[in-house]
Design a protein around this motif. Structure first.
Motif, PDB file in Angstrom:
ATOM      1  N   TRP A  35     -13.085  15.022  -7.437  1.00 56.10           N
ATOM      2  CA  TRP A  35     -12.305  14.401  -7.134  1.00 56.10           C
ATOM      3  C   TRP A  35     -12.352  13.627  -5.975  1.00 56.10           C
ATOM      4  N   ILE A  36     -12.710  12.869  -5.695  1.00 60.77           N
ATOM      5  CA  ILE A  36     -12.930  12.593  -4.023  1.00 60.77           C
ATOM      6  C   ILE A  36     -14.139  10.887  -4.495  1.00 60.77           C
ATOM      7  N   GLY A  37     -12.690   9.871  -4.046  1.00 58.34           N
ATOM      8  CA  GLY A  37     -13.734   8.476  -4.032  1.00 58.34           C
ATOM      9  C   GLY A  37     -14.119   8.209  -2.878  1.00 58.34           C
ATOM     10  N   ALA A  38     -15.346   7.989  -2.465  1.00 60.30           N
ATOM     11  CA  ALA A  38     -15.973   7.088  -1.646  1.00 60.30           C
ATOM     12  C   ALA A  38     -15.254   5.456  -1.077  1.00 60.30           C
ATOM     13  N   VAL A  39     -14.980   5.369  -0.425  1.00 53.12           N
ATOM     14  CA  VAL A  39     -14.135   4.880   0.731  1.00 53.12           C
ATOM     15  C   VAL A  39     -14.796   3.634   1.383  1.00 53.12           C
ATOM     16  N   PRO A  40     -15.003   2.063   1.355  1.00 48.61           N
ATOM     17  CA  PRO A  40     -16.010   1.057   2.116  1.00 48.61           C
ATOM     18  C   PRO A  40     -15.628   1.497   3.302  1.00 48.61           C
ATOM     19  N   GLU A  41     -16.201   1.539   4.612  1.00 46.95           N
ATOM     20  CA  GLU A  41     -16.190   0.888   6.084  1.00 46.95           C
ATOM     21  C   GLU A  41     -15.110   0.211   6.215  1.00 46.95           C
ATOM     22  N   GLY A  42     -14.279   0.436   6.960  1.00 46.67           N
ATOM     23  CA  GLY A  42     -13.943  -0.400   7.720  1.00 46.67           C
ATOM     24  C   GLY A  42     -12.076  -0.488   7.053  1.00 46.67           C
ATOM     25  N   THR A  43     -12.040  -0.254   5.494  1.00 49.18           N
ATOM     26  CA  THR A  43     -10.814  -0.039   4.566  1.00 49.18           C
ATOM     27  C   THR A  43      -9.598   0.302   5.589  1.00 49.18           C
ATOM     28  N   ASP A  44      -8.634   0.254   4.864  1.00 51.83           N
ATOM     29  CA  ASP A  44      -7.760   1.055   5.705  1.00 51.83           C
ATOM     30  C   ASP A  44      -7.103   2.021   4.764  1.00 51.83           C
ATOM     31  N   LEU A  45      -7.418   3.315   5.395  1.00 52.79           N
ATOM     32  CA  LEU A  45      -7.430   4.286   4.895  1.00 52.79           C
ATOM     33  C   LEU A  45      -5.373   4.251   4.230  1.00 52.79           C
ATOM     34  N   GLY A  46      -5.033   4.307   5.000  1.00 54.42           N
ATOM     35  CA  GLY A  46      -3.323   3.614   4.671  1.00 54.42           C
ATOM     36  C   GLY A  46      -2.951   3.811   3.193  1.00 54.42           C
TER      37      GLY A  46
END
Ligand SMILES: NC(=O)c1ccc[n+]([C@@H]2O[C@H](COP(=O)([O-])OP(=O)(O)OC[C@H]3O[C@@H](n4cnc5c(N)ncnc54)[C@H](OP(=O)(O)O)[C@@H]3O)[C@@H](O)[C@H]2O)c1
Length: 311
Positions: free
Chosen positions: A99-110
């Protein structure tokens, strides 16, 4: 660690305080939460009816502090977006790696914290309709958090999108998100050409009217019940004659059917990172303002998603 817990004596049923850190199972990563988003179902049901002392929260984005012991999932230091049945509204969260997705570096986590329940369920509801390329898809409650994702994803999937909203002032933004038509009220729904599929988020008379727009072999996915009203079908509505045969009403609930959602969340986060999916964050503030945010969501003063940042 600090966390929001359910406290039925506090404003908005929420209190910020100290709780023990979560102990991850072997298939869970420990995530340091940066931001989380609110959902209608949490504000309307899960929090007011939740067990006192527990940490609520379905959606959170942050960074992996400790990878899962079984070797699955992302490595420590990876920015991630996560879904769970609870525990998001805290400094630390233990999450199943599926249930975890990876987020590209530098993307706004909000921004990506708005994705799991709202965009994840919009995506999976649309898949229930089958291929939508070149087909007509109706989204009801289109101006809400899920609806805005459903409009964007249906348009991306090649559908001719009809957005139904109770608020005509949302027409311009819905068109900008990809709606080809915007309709308002029962007359609006009654005026549209038959559709192949419906993502239905309001329930009550809206669901009944939306069902009536289905072409033969069309499917309505009953996903939301924002009106809180029940459905009454007049005698004859469910007849299959006069060109209305084989129409289907399906239900979908993400938290009971989320296997593999991590892959979907990675894809959705990549769209946000590239500016191809707009999370429509209409309210953002420090997590100490959680009660204010839930109240605003229920009162329909949030245009899109509400996001809280863990300070
Ligand atoms: N099945 C699932 O897995 C799943 C996942 C997420 C959400 N949901 C459900 O889907 C529904 C929408 O969720 P959401 O997060 O998009 O909620 P939201 O952000 O609060 O939006 C709800 C929207 O529904 C429309 N609406 C029409 N009549 C309403 C009424 N009487 N009261 C409140 N809203 C009304 C409004 O759209 P307009 O302003 O455009 O009229 C409103 O913006 C909720 O019932 C939620 O629990 C289900």
């Amino acid at each position: 660690m600090r966390a929001l817990t359910i406290d039925h004596s506090a404003s908005g049923h929420l209190a910020l305080g100290e709780v023990p850190e979560p102990q991850p199972a072997a298939h869970q990563a420990l995530v340091r939460v940066h931001s989380f988003s609110l959902n209608h179902g949490e504000a309307a049901h899960a929090i007011p009816g939740g067990e006192a002392g527990t940490v609520p929260g379905w959606d959170a984005a942050g960074v992996v502090l400790r990878a899962a012991a079984d070797g699955s999932g992302p490595a420590a230091g990876t920015p991630v977006v996560t879904l769970g049945a609870n525990g998001a509204w805290a400094e630390l969260r233990a999450v199943d790696t599926d249930w975890i997705g990876a987020v590209p570096e530098g993307t706004d986590l909000g921004a990506v914290s708005a994705l799991p329940v709202a965009a994840g369920s919009a995506l999976r509801g649309l898949r229930r309709l089958g291929p939508i390329l070149g087909r007509r898809v109706l989204v009801t409650g289109a101006g809400g958090g899920v609806g805005r994702f459903a409009v964007q994803l249906a348009a991306r999937g090649g559908a001719h999108v009809i957005a139904a909203t109770s608020d005509p002032s949302k027409a311009d933004v819905l068109r900008a998100l990809g709606a080809d038509e915007v309709v308002t009220g029962p007359e609006g729904l009654a005026s549209i050409e038959p559709v192949h599929g419906v993502i239905e988020l309001v329930g009550g008379s809206e669901l009944v009217a939306a069902y009536d727009t289905l072409a033969p072999h069309g499917t309505l996915v009953a996903m939301g019940h924002a009106s809180g009203a029940g459905e009454h079908f007049e005698f004859g509505t469910l007849f299959g004659n006069e060109g209305r045969h084989n129409r289907t009403i399906a239900t979908y609930f993400l938290l009971d059917d989320a296997a593999g959602i991590g892959t979907d969340l990675s894809w959705l986060a990549s769209l946000v990172a590239r500016g191809e999916l707009d999370p429509q964050v209409g309210w953002r503030g420090d997590w100490s303002r959680a009660a204010e945010a839930t109240e605003a969501l229920i009162a329909r003063r949030v245009r899109g998603k509400a996001v809280l940042d863990v300070s």
